[in-house]
Every structure is written in C-alpha cells, then in structure tokens.
Motif scaffolding. Structure first.
Motif, PDB file in Angstrom:
ATOM      1  N   TRP B 234      26.789  34.316 -47.680  1.00  0.00           N
ATOM      2  CA  TRP B 234      25.918  33.133 -47.587  1.00  0.00           C
ATOM      3  C   TRP B 234      24.470  33.588 -47.750  1.00  0.00           C
ATOM      4  O   TRP B 234      24.097  34.652 -47.270  1.00  0.00           O
ATOM      5  CB  TRP B 234      26.121  32.493 -46.213  1.00  0.00           C
ATOM      6  CG  TRP B 234      25.092  31.484 -45.829  1.00  0.00           C
ATOM      7  CD1 TRP B 234      25.022  30.200 -46.259  1.00  0.00           C
ATOM      8  CD2 TRP B 234      24.011  31.666 -44.915  1.00  0.00           C
ATOM      9  NE1 TRP B 234      23.948  29.579 -45.678  1.00  0.00           N
ATOM     10  CE2 TRP B 234      23.317  30.457 -44.854  1.00  0.00           C
ATOM     11  CE3 TRP B 234      23.559  32.751 -44.149  1.00  0.00           C
ATOM     12  CZ2 TRP B 234      22.182  30.287 -44.056  1.00  0.00           C
ATOM     13  CZ3 TRP B 234      22.440  32.581 -43.362  1.00  0.00           C
ATOM     14  CH2 TRP B 234      21.765  31.354 -43.315  1.00  0.00           C
ATOM     15  N   TRP B 236      20.203  31.889 -48.229  1.00  0.00           N
ATOM     16  CA  TRP B 236      19.344  30.715 -48.351  1.00  0.00           C
ATOM     17  C   TRP B 236      18.077  31.118 -49.064  1.00  0.00           C
ATOM     18  O   TRP B 236      17.699  32.287 -49.109  1.00  0.00           O
ATOM     19  CB  TRP B 236      19.009  30.140 -46.981  1.00  0.00           C
ATOM     20  CG  TRP B 236      17.843  30.792 -46.289  1.00  0.00           C
ATOM     21  CD1 TRP B 236      16.513  30.566 -46.528  1.00  0.00           C
ATOM     22  CD2 TRP B 236      17.892  31.781 -45.253  1.00  0.00           C
ATOM     23  NE1 TRP B 236      15.745  31.345 -45.696  1.00  0.00           N
ATOM     24  CE2 TRP B 236      16.565  32.109 -44.903  1.00  0.00           C
ATOM     25  CE3 TRP B 236      18.938  32.425 -44.590  1.00  0.00           C
ATOM     26  CZ2 TRP B 236      16.256  33.057 -43.925  1.00  0.00           C
ATOM     27  CZ3 TRP B 236      18.627  33.354 -43.614  1.00  0.00           C
ATOM     28  CH2 TRP B 236      17.293  33.656 -43.296  1.00  0.00           C
ATOM     29  N   ASP B 238      14.123  29.170 -49.281  1.00  0.00           N
ATOM     30  CA  ASP B 238      13.265  28.009 -49.054  1.00  0.00           C
ATOM     31  C   ASP B 238      12.259  27.950 -50.196  1.00  0.00           C
ATOM     32  O   ASP B 238      11.450  28.866 -50.353  1.00  0.00           O
ATOM     33  CB  ASP B 238      12.548  28.123 -47.706  1.00  0.00           C
ATOM     34  CG  ASP B 238      13.533  28.042 -46.544  1.00  0.00           C
ATOM     35  OD1 ASP B 238      14.502  27.266 -46.640  1.00  0.00           O
ATOM     36  OD2 ASP B 238      13.342  28.756 -45.551  1.00  0.00           O
ATOM     37  N   ASN B 243      15.288  23.330 -49.178  1.00  0.00           N
ATOM     38  CA  ASN B 243      16.120  24.400 -48.623  1.00  0.00           C
ATOM     39  C   ASN B 243      17.363  24.527 -49.505  1.00  0.00           C
ATOM     40  O   ASN B 243      18.140  23.592 -49.665  1.00  0.00           O
ATOM     41  CB  ASN B 243      16.499  24.042 -47.172  1.00  0.00           C
ATOM     42  CG  ASN B 243      17.470  25.045 -46.565  1.00  0.00           C
ATOM     43  OD1 ASN B 243      18.677  24.821 -46.555  1.00  0.00           O
ATOM     44  ND2 ASN B 243      16.951  26.139 -46.056  1.00  0.00           N
ATOM     45  N   GLN B 245      20.846  26.625 -50.290  1.00  0.00           N
ATOM     46  CA  GLN B 245      21.809  27.528 -49.663  1.00  0.00           C
ATOM     47  C   GLN B 245      23.046  27.652 -50.537  1.00  0.00           C
ATOM     48  O   GLN B 245      23.445  26.705 -51.205  1.00  0.00           O
ATOM     49  CB  GLN B 245      22.224  27.017 -48.274  1.00  0.00           C
ATOM     50  CG  GLN B 245      21.072  26.918 -47.305  1.00  0.00           C
ATOM     51  CD  GLN B 245      21.543  26.788 -45.858  1.00  0.00           C
ATOM     52  OE1 GLN B 245      22.721  26.889 -45.560  1.00  0.00           O
ATOM     53  NE2 GLN B 245      20.594  26.570 -44.968  1.00  0.00           N
ATOM     54  N   ALA B 286      21.984  21.648 -45.915  1.00  0.00           N
ATOM     55  CA  ALA B 286      22.388  22.810 -45.128  1.00  0.00           C
ATOM     56  C   ALA B 286      23.627  22.525 -44.288  1.00  0.00           C
ATOM     57  O   ALA B 286      24.504  23.374 -44.153  1.00  0.00           O
ATOM     58  CB  ALA B 286      21.233  23.235 -44.240  1.00  0.00           C
TER      59      ALA B 286
END
Lengths: 113, 335
Positions: B234, B236, B238, B243, B245, B286
């Motif tokens: 996983w 992410w 920004d 956001n 992911q 998210a």
C-alpha cells in the motif's frame, strides 16, 4: 451510566454534554466540538470512548476513519490508535492523541474536559 | 483457434507488417503496440513537406487513424514494451500500470493545477551560469526554471553481495520469511525481491509501508517466531489537496471496476482479473482503499455490481470465512 468512565469523578466535575448517544450506533464514530476542540467519540459495543479527533500525523479527522473493536484507523495514511487510551498502535502517527473520560446521563453522552 | 499476432513498433515497418497480417489472415487477432501516441506515420515528410509547414501531420500517416479499428487491428499507442518473453509468447508493457483512463484522471488533476506534462520528449541539457535557469529538451523546447527535480528511481545496492552466493535478481531474492537462499541472511525493504504468498510471485516494493513492515517481519523470523510476510502493499501520495492511495499488486487486468466517476475528483478504481480484485487505486477515496484491502487479500471473486455500487459498504463484500465449508454438505464447521 458507564461505570468505567465515571470512575473517580467528584462533585465539581468538568463533564459536558456533547451528543445524544442514539446518534452513535455501536461500532461507529462521531465528531463533536467541545469549546473549539474537535473530539471524536467511538461506540464500542455500547461503551463510549472520546479522544482528540485530529490525527497527530497530518491532522486528518479520526472520526472519518474506520473503527474495528477498540482500534481506529486514520483514513489518510493508515495510522492506528487505541480509542480507550489514545495510544498509537501503528505509524505514521508520531504521538498519541488525548483521551477523555466519558459518562452517560440518560441519553446524553458527557465528556470530561 | 485463431492465430494471434503482436507487432511491437508503430513504425512504417510495424504498420505494414500489421496491415499485411490482416490482409493475409482475416480471422487472426492482430495487435500493434508502440511507444508513440500517434498512429504510425512516415518519416520522410518530417524533414520535407511537414517540416516546411506545407503539409499537415495527417498527410504523413501510413494509414488514416481510423484505419486500424476499421480493419480489426487492435492498437496500443503510447505504450512502451519493456520485455518480450519468447518462451511464453508474451509481451510486457510499462505504460498502463494504472491504465489509460485512471492515468488521464490523475493527469487532469495536475493539469487543473497548472502543471503541464510533456510526453515523448526528453531532457537534452540544463542551462545556467551559477545555477540552473533553463531546461532544453531534445525536441528543442526551452523551459525557463528556478529549480529542477529529477526522478531518478533507485537501483538496489547489492554490490557488496557479489561473490557471496546470495541470489540476486532485481534486488536480493528472499522467500516469504525475508530469508535469502543462504540460511541466516535476510533482506527487507526496497532492496528485497520477496516472495509474496498472496500474489504467489516475487515482488520488490519501494514504499514506506513495506520498509516499516518487512523489516519487522524479517526480525521476527530471526527471533524464531516469524510468520510469512503477506502484507498487502500500500502507498499514498498527497498531491495538492488530493489524497491518492494504491493497495495490492497488479500488472494486468481483465476489467477496471470504478466506484464513482473518473472525472469527478473522487473515485476508486479496482483492477479485476477472473472476478477478483488484485489492486485498487483511489483518489480522495482513502476509506474505500482501506476497505478493499481485505478483498484483495481474500483472492476470491467479488460481486462486481456491488463493488461498483457506491451505496454498498465494501466491508460487506468480503466472503464469509465459512462460505466454503457451509456449502460443503458433508462437513459442518465446528464452533
């Protein structure tokens, strides 16, 4: 009344009513504003826990997260906190969040601030 | 079964090969793949009529751009081939990790914030006296700038292992316990090409979460208490106020299942193969990404209509653990 949360409170307490308990079904989270501070409230099987809503990592709302048992997961970056104590269970959050004592009076949830 | 031909290269040679294959076999599947985004075009006009501005680019096309679809030739333009596997008769592509539609949605996010992306060009030089002032591209663009950021990627640092007998292949090869082929030697993080039991293949991951979790997993196995490392990868990012992911692992997919709209600034796109989710990417989603992780781990087909339905909580799609045993009339699960 929540026995654990009420433990040790005295006459001159600082509990304030924040929300109707019926608005927080078991297993869910809500956010309340107490004197300008956003506080998240979790209902874990009928027991209520309160803690600062703002994640210590990037300031996302923890009430927007998912609650599993007594663990809340921040949606932004996956940090996990123990809703009972505010302790960090998984990074990237660098610091715990404040936890607050709660009690239920009738249908009202009260938080000690 | 109809023959299947893949032509790599949208040059004049590649285009004529694809056209000739179609002419010679009406039933065959013909696929034409090339790195350039344009349909195949002739090169001579580039230095002649087109360069002089006397003929439009369309005049240089080997065939009109609609020709390929009209003749049942599948095209993948703007897709770069990274590897050809002759034994398996397979071609692997670099472009399309997220897929064109998701890629465009993310490109649009940048466009909306005033970022201009330049494709099919590369840097020829940085110019400036005491500091960089300009980037010059091979195509001749001159871009004034105050700062340059270069994404150089990483190369696993494995030099020290030369001659050690430790298996090196795209990093340090380790099993699901983070152990190399030599007992007692472990690797974790960006450098470790690890066997992933959920995806049943080697994977090397250059992300924060893997560094955090895999280092701990290796240590636990060294301490004698380790279980297989099967974290759903996983990461992410920004970007502006968005956001982004990604969870899981995929290189290809049968179907892209989207919750929300790709052009809405908030969506979850699931890469589905054989009905199961291999990976999901979310823009301002998210919660959906996190809830998709158990579905990815389950490796079982999910109801795609429900997956697409934004009214459905993804947690409800998880197959119940005893789904197989209850359907088996002969064995009742205990407890």
């Amino acid at each position: 009344m929540d026995v654990d949360a009420d433990e040790g409170t005295h006459m001159a307490d600082n509990f304030v009513t924040v929300i109707d308990t019926n608005k927080i079904p078991a297993g869910s989270l809500a956010v309340v504003d107490v004197r300008g501070t956003r506080i998240a409230v979790a209902n874990v099987g009928g027991r209520f826990y309160a803690f600062d809503d703002t994640c210590t990592h990037e300031e996302c709302s923890l009430a927007e997260g998912d609650l599993a048992g007594t663990t809340v997961t921040c949606m932004c970056h996956g940090a996990e906190f123990d809703v009972r104590t505010g302790e960090v269970l998984a990074p990237p959050a660098p610091l715990p969040v404040n936890a607050y004592r709660t009690r239920v009076e009738g249908d009202s949830l009260q938080i000690e601030v | 079964m109809a023959k299947s031909y893949v032509v790599v290269g949208t040059s004049l040679a590649g285009a004529t090969a694809a056209i000739t294959l179609r002419d010679g076999n009406a039933d065959a599947r013909v696929t034409l793949i090339g790195a350039e985004r344009e349909p195949p075009y002739e090169r001579p006009p580039l230095s002649k009529a087109y360069l002089r501005g006397e003929a439009p680019f369309e005049k240089a096309l080997v065939r009109p751009s609609s020709f390929y679809a009209d003749h049942g030739i599948e095209t993948l333009f703007g897709a770069r081939v990274t590897r050809i596997d002759p034994a398996a008769h397979r071609v692997e592509l670099v472009d399309g990790v997220l897929g064109e539609s998701v890629g465009q949605a993310i490109a649009e996010l940048h466009r909306a914030h005033g970022v201009r992306a330049i494709f099919e060009d590369s840097v020829a030089a940085f110019e400036g006296t005491s500091r960089v002032a300009r980037v010059v591209t091979k195509a001749g663009l001159r871009l004034d700038c105050d700062m340059v950021i270069v994404g150089i990627g990483i190369e696993p640092a494995v030099d020290m292992l030369e001659g050690s007998g430790i298996h090196i292949d795209n990093g340090i090869v380790v099993d699901e316990f983070c152990q190399t082929n030599i007992s007692g030697i472990y690797a974790a993080g960006d450098v470790a090409n690890h066997y992933h039991p959920v995806f049943d293949r080697q994977i090397r991951v250059e992300h924060w979460q893997n560094a955090l979790k895999q280092g701990a997993a290796a240590a636990r196995h060294m301490l004698g208490g380790g279980v297989a490392y099967d974290e759903i990868h996983w990461f992410w990012s920004d970007q502006y106020d968005a956001n982004l992911q990604y969870a899981g692992f995929h290189t290809k997919w049968d179907e892209l299942v989207v919750r929300g709209r790709l052009d809405s600034g908030s969506f979850l796109a699931c890469y589905v193969t054989d009905g199961r989710i291999d990976a999901a990417v979310g823009l301002n989603r998210a919660k959906d990404v996190r809830r998709a992780m158990p579905l990815i781990r389950a490796r079982r087909p999910v109801n795609l209509a429900q997956l697409r339905d934004e009214g459905v909580d993804l947690r409800s799609l998880l197959p119940s653990p005893d789904a197989t045993s209850t359907s088996d009339a002969g064995s009742k699960p205990l407890g």
